[in-house]
Design a protein around this motif. Structure first.
Motif, PDB file in Angstrom:
ATOM      1  N   PHE A  27      -3.298  -1.343  15.921  1.00 17.28           N
ATOM      2  CA  PHE A  27      -3.012  -0.925  14.633  1.00 17.28           C
ATOM      3  C   PHE A  27      -2.878  -1.598  13.430  1.00 17.28           C
ATOM      4  CE2 PHE A  27      -1.629   2.930  17.500  1.00 17.28           C
ATOM      5  CZ  PHE A  27      -2.269   3.623  16.906  1.00 17.28           C
ATOM      6  N   PHE A  28      -1.870  -2.840  13.836  1.00 19.10           N
ATOM      7  CA  PHE A  28      -1.896  -3.578  12.595  1.00 19.10           C
ATOM      8  C   PHE A  28      -3.120  -4.525  12.182  1.00 19.10           C
ATOM      9  CE2 PHE A  28       2.652  -3.918  14.295  1.00 19.10           C
ATOM     10  CZ  PHE A  28       3.124  -2.838  13.540  1.00 19.10           C
ATOM     11  N   VAL A  29      -4.061  -4.706  12.961  1.00 21.89           N
ATOM     12  CA  VAL A  29      -5.254  -5.487  12.685  1.00 21.89           C
ATOM     13  C   VAL A  29      -6.148  -4.415  11.758  1.00 21.89           C
ATOM     14  CG1 VAL A  29      -7.261  -6.393  13.752  1.00 21.89           C
ATOM     15  CG2 VAL A  29      -5.130  -7.019  14.350  1.00 21.89           C
ATOM     16  N   ALA A  30      -6.218  -3.116  12.252  1.00 22.35           N
ATOM     17  CA  ALA A  30      -6.888  -2.280  11.731  1.00 22.35           C
ATOM     18  C   ALA A  30      -6.372  -1.900  10.384  1.00 22.35           C
ATOM     19  CB  ALA A  30      -7.040  -0.974  12.582  1.00 22.35           C
ATOM     20  N   GLY A  31      -4.893  -1.811  10.166  1.00 21.71           N
ATOM     21  CA  GLY A  31      -4.354  -1.858   8.935  1.00 21.71           C
ATOM     22  C   GLY A  31      -4.745  -2.991   7.985  1.00 21.71           C
ATOM     23  N   LEU A  32      -4.643  -4.151   8.449  1.00 22.19           N
ATOM     24  CA  LEU A  32      -5.309  -5.207   7.529  1.00 22.19           C
ATOM     25  C   LEU A  32      -6.672  -5.076   7.120  1.00 22.19           C
ATOM     26  CD1 LEU A  32      -4.686  -8.319   6.530  1.00 22.19           C
ATOM     27  CD2 LEU A  32      -5.417  -8.897   8.700  1.00 22.19           C
ATOM     28  N   VAL A  33      -7.421  -4.739   7.928  1.00 21.09           N
ATOM     29  CA  VAL A  33      -8.900  -4.332   7.698  1.00 21.09           C
ATOM     30  C   VAL A  33      -8.966  -3.395   6.458  1.00 21.09           C
ATOM     31  CG1 VAL A  33     -11.029  -3.483   8.395  1.00 21.09           C
ATOM     32  CG2 VAL A  33      -9.818  -5.379  10.062  1.00 21.09           C
ATOM     33  N   PHE A  34      -8.343  -2.238   6.849  1.00 21.61           N
ATOM     34  CA  PHE A  34      -8.258  -1.215   5.895  1.00 21.61           C
ATOM     35  C   PHE A  34      -7.728  -1.749   4.550  1.00 21.61           C
ATOM     36  CE2 PHE A  34      -8.378   3.185   8.174  1.00 21.61           C
ATOM     37  CZ  PHE A  34      -9.469   2.742   8.821  1.00 21.61           C
ATOM     38  N   ASP A  35      -6.813  -2.493   4.590  1.00 19.67           N
ATOM     39  CA  ASP A  35      -6.354  -3.053   3.198  1.00 19.67           C
ATOM     40  C   ASP A  35      -7.133  -3.941   2.429  1.00 19.67           C
ATOM     41  OD1 ASP A  35      -3.648  -1.768   3.192  1.00 19.67           O
ATOM     42  OD2 ASP A  35      -2.775  -3.479   4.388  1.00 19.67           O
ATOM     43  N   ILE A  36      -7.879  -4.712   3.283  1.00 16.55           N
ATOM     44  CA  ILE A  36      -8.963  -5.720   2.677  1.00 16.55           C
ATOM     45  C   ILE A  36      -9.853  -4.848   1.883  1.00 16.55           C
ATOM     46  CG2 ILE A  36     -10.773  -7.360   2.969  1.00 16.55           C
ATOM     47  CD1 ILE A  36      -8.715  -8.714   5.113  1.00 16.55           C
ATOM     48  N   ILE A  37     -10.406  -3.657   2.687  1.00 17.25           N
ATOM     49  CA  ILE A  37     -11.428  -2.868   2.196  1.00 17.25           C
ATOM     50  C   ILE A  37     -10.853  -2.120   0.735  1.00 17.25           C
ATOM     51  CG2 ILE A  37     -12.824  -0.724   2.533  1.00 17.25           C
ATOM     52  CD1 ILE A  37     -12.846  -1.825   5.528  1.00 17.25           C
ATOM     53  N   TYR A  38      -9.963  -1.822   1.011  1.00 14.39           N
ATOM     54  CA  TYR A  38      -9.264  -0.927  -0.149  1.00 14.39           C
ATOM     55  C   TYR A  38      -9.117  -1.935  -1.382  1.00 14.39           C
ATOM     56  CZ  TYR A  38      -5.959   1.430  -3.541  1.00 14.39           C
ATOM     57  OH  TYR A  38      -5.394   1.850  -4.626  1.00 14.39           O
ATOM     58  N   ALA A  39      -8.557  -3.305  -1.277  1.00 13.95           N
ATOM     59  CA  ALA A  39      -8.635  -4.110  -2.263  1.00 13.95           C
ATOM     60  C   ALA A  39      -9.957  -4.635  -3.010  1.00 13.95           C
ATOM     61  CB  ALA A  39      -8.001  -5.458  -1.859  1.00 13.95           C
ATOM     62  N   ARG A  40     -11.066  -4.234  -2.338  1.00 12.47           N
ATOM     63  CA  ARG A  40     -12.304  -4.390  -2.227  1.00 12.47           C
ATOM     64  C   ARG A  40     -13.094  -3.239  -3.100  1.00 12.47           C
ATOM     65  NH1 ARG A  40     -14.392  -9.519  -1.606  1.00 12.47           N
ATOM     66  NH2 ARG A  40     -16.617  -8.752  -1.885  1.00 12.47           N
ATOM     67  N   SER A  41     -12.725  -2.246  -2.431  1.00 10.52           N
ATOM     68  CA  SER A  41     -13.338  -1.062  -3.095  1.00 10.52           C
ATOM     69  C   SER A  41     -12.750  -0.079  -4.186  1.00 10.52           C
ATOM     70  CB  SER A  41     -13.819  -0.259  -1.828  1.00 10.52           C
ATOM     71  OG  SER A  41     -12.656   0.469  -1.280  1.00 10.52           O
ATOM     72  N   GLY A  42     -11.386  -0.037  -3.778  1.00 11.31           N
ATOM     73  CA  GLY A  42     -10.371   0.935  -4.727  1.00 11.31           C
ATOM     74  C   GLY A  42     -10.638   2.334  -4.273  1.00 11.31           C
ATOM     75  N   THR A  43     -11.250   2.736  -3.001  1.00 15.55           N
ATOM     76  CA  THR A  43     -11.020   4.016  -2.568  1.00 15.55           C
ATOM     77  C   THR A  43      -9.907   4.363  -1.902  1.00 15.55           C
ATOM     78  OG1 THR A  43     -13.385   3.848  -2.408  1.00 15.55           O
ATOM     79  CG2 THR A  43     -12.173   5.555  -1.272  1.00 15.55           C
ATOM     80  N   ILE A  44      -9.079   5.148  -2.714  1.00 18.34           N
ATOM     81  CA  ILE A  44      -7.878   5.340  -1.973  1.00 18.34           C
ATOM     82  C   ILE A  44      -7.734   5.664  -0.796  1.00 18.34           C
ATOM     83  CG2 ILE A  44      -7.782   7.789  -2.659  1.00 18.34           C
ATOM     84  CD1 ILE A  44      -4.933   5.549  -3.332  1.00 18.34           C
ATOM     85  N   LEU A  45      -8.688   6.497  -0.097  1.00 22.95           N
ATOM     86  CA  LEU A  45      -8.839   6.776   1.540  1.00 22.95           C
ATOM     87  C   LEU A  45      -8.263   5.465   2.309  1.00 22.95           C
ATOM     88  CD1 LEU A  45      -9.763   8.956   3.651  1.00 22.95           C
ATOM     89  CD2 LEU A  45     -11.910   7.662   3.479  1.00 22.95           C
ATOM     90  N   TRP A  46      -8.798   4.348   1.887  1.00 24.11           N
ATOM     91  CA  TRP A  46      -8.494   3.167   2.751  1.00 24.11           C
ATOM     92  C   TRP A  46      -7.087   2.922   2.758  1.00 24.11           C
ATOM     93  CZ3 TRP A  46     -12.100   2.417   5.938  1.00 24.11           C
ATOM     94  CH2 TRP A  46     -13.389   2.574   5.637  1.00 24.11           C
ATOM     95  N   ALA A  47      -6.442   2.989   1.471  1.00 20.30           N
ATOM     96  CA  ALA A  47      -4.792   2.624   1.225  1.00 20.30           C
ATOM     97  C   ALA A  47      -4.128   3.772   2.293  1.00 20.30           C
ATOM     98  CB  ALA A  47      -4.535   2.801  -0.088  1.00 20.30           C
ATOM     99  N   GLY A  49      -5.127   5.619   4.783  1.00 23.82           N
ATOM    100  CA  GLY A  49      -5.250   5.049   6.281  1.00 23.82           C
ATOM    101  C   GLY A  49      -4.563   3.896   6.553  1.00 23.82           C
ATOM    102  N   ALA A  50      -4.383   2.812   5.771  1.00 25.83           N
ATOM    103  CA  ALA A  50      -3.987   1.636   6.028  1.00 25.83           C
ATOM    104  C   ALA A  50      -2.184   2.041   6.253  1.00 25.83           C
ATOM    105  CB  ALA A  50      -3.906   0.562   5.009  1.00 25.83           C
ATOM    106  N   ALA A  51      -1.662   2.922   5.570  1.00 28.32           N
ATOM    107  CA  ALA A  51      -0.430   3.204   5.690  1.00 28.32           C
ATOM    108  C   ALA A  51      -0.136   4.043   6.768  1.00 28.32           C
ATOM    109  CB  ALA A  51      -0.199   4.048   4.230  1.00 28.32           C
ATOM    110  N   TRP A  52      -1.074   4.857   7.285  1.00 26.35           N
ATOM    111  CA  TRP A  52      -0.777   5.490   8.585  1.00 26.35           C
ATOM    112  C   TRP A  52      -0.853   4.352   9.834  1.00 26.35           C
ATOM    113  CZ3 TRP A  52       1.161  10.003   9.711  1.00 26.35           C
ATOM    114  CH2 TRP A  52       1.199  11.067   8.932  1.00 26.35           C
ATOM    115  N   LEU A  53      -1.799   3.616   9.450  1.00 23.91           N
ATOM    116  CA  LEU A  53      -2.036   2.486  10.468  1.00 23.91           C
ATOM    117  C   LEU A  53      -0.815   1.667  10.844  1.00 23.91           C
ATOM    118  CD1 LEU A  53      -5.638   1.644  10.189  1.00 23.91           C
ATOM    119  CD2 LEU A  53      -4.677   2.795  12.293  1.00 23.91           C
ATOM    120  N   VAL A  54      -0.265   1.266   9.719  1.00 18.55           N
ATOM    121  CA  VAL A  54       1.054   0.407   9.814  1.00 18.55           C
ATOM    122  C   VAL A  54       2.137   1.605  10.288  1.00 18.55           C
ATOM    123  CG1 VAL A  54       2.854  -0.743   8.508  1.00 18.55           C
ATOM    124  CG2 VAL A  54       0.280  -1.138   8.048  1.00 18.55           C
TER     125      VAL A  54
END
Length: 147
Positions: A27-47, A49-54
């Motif tokens: 879960f924490f690795v997936a959260g990190l991946v989602f955070d990186i995708i959000y930082a690069r794309s700006g799509t709130i869905l990834w943020a 998702g990262a919050a739920w994964l954490v």
């Protein structure tokens, strides 16, 4: 079938720990991946998702950490090694970082960047270091019991 068993530890507790311990790391690795995708794309869905994964990683981290706490500090203090203690403290600090990360992820939009990414990376790194320490230590003192 030969099963490695640490001396003085419950086989049931070892089984529960072995089954449940990798789940929070995933879960924490997936959260990190989602955070990186959000930082690069700006799509709130990834943020979100990262919050739920954490949050789910923290929920699934409760039982293995309690088993580890019991085995390292209470029931088998004499048989636990320095590596067990280091792994316990690394996981403890990682969970504290994940709790802080959950609070960071409760913010809006770009307020979670870069703090969320750094805390996710710290959580994953600490747990990974703990697993490497246990993996390096464990084969050297492996004991087998015929089941």
């Amino acid at each position: 079938m030969n099963v490695p068993v640490a001396p003085g530890r419950s086989a049931v507790a070892n089984a529960v720990y072995s089954v449940l311990n990798p789940i929070p790391f995933g879960f924490f690795v997936a959260g990190l991946v989602f955070d990186i995708i959000y930082a690069r794309s700006g799509t709130i869905l990834w943020a979100k998702g990262a919050a739920w994964l954490v949050a789910m990683g923290l929920v699934f981290a409760i039982i293995p950490r309690l088993v580890n706490l019991t085995q390292v500090w209470i029931t088998s203090r004499r048989t636990s090694t320095h590596a067990d203690h280091v792994d316990f403290w690394l996981n403890f600090v990682a969970i504290v970082a994940a709790i802080l990360n959950a609070f960071v992820h409760s913010r809006d939009a770009y307020a979670i960047i870069p703090g969320g990414v750094w805390l996710s990376a710290l959580t994953v790194l600490l747990i990974a270091i703990g697993q490497v320490i246990i993996a390096v230590r464990f084969p050297a003192r492996r004991e087998y019991r015929h089941v």
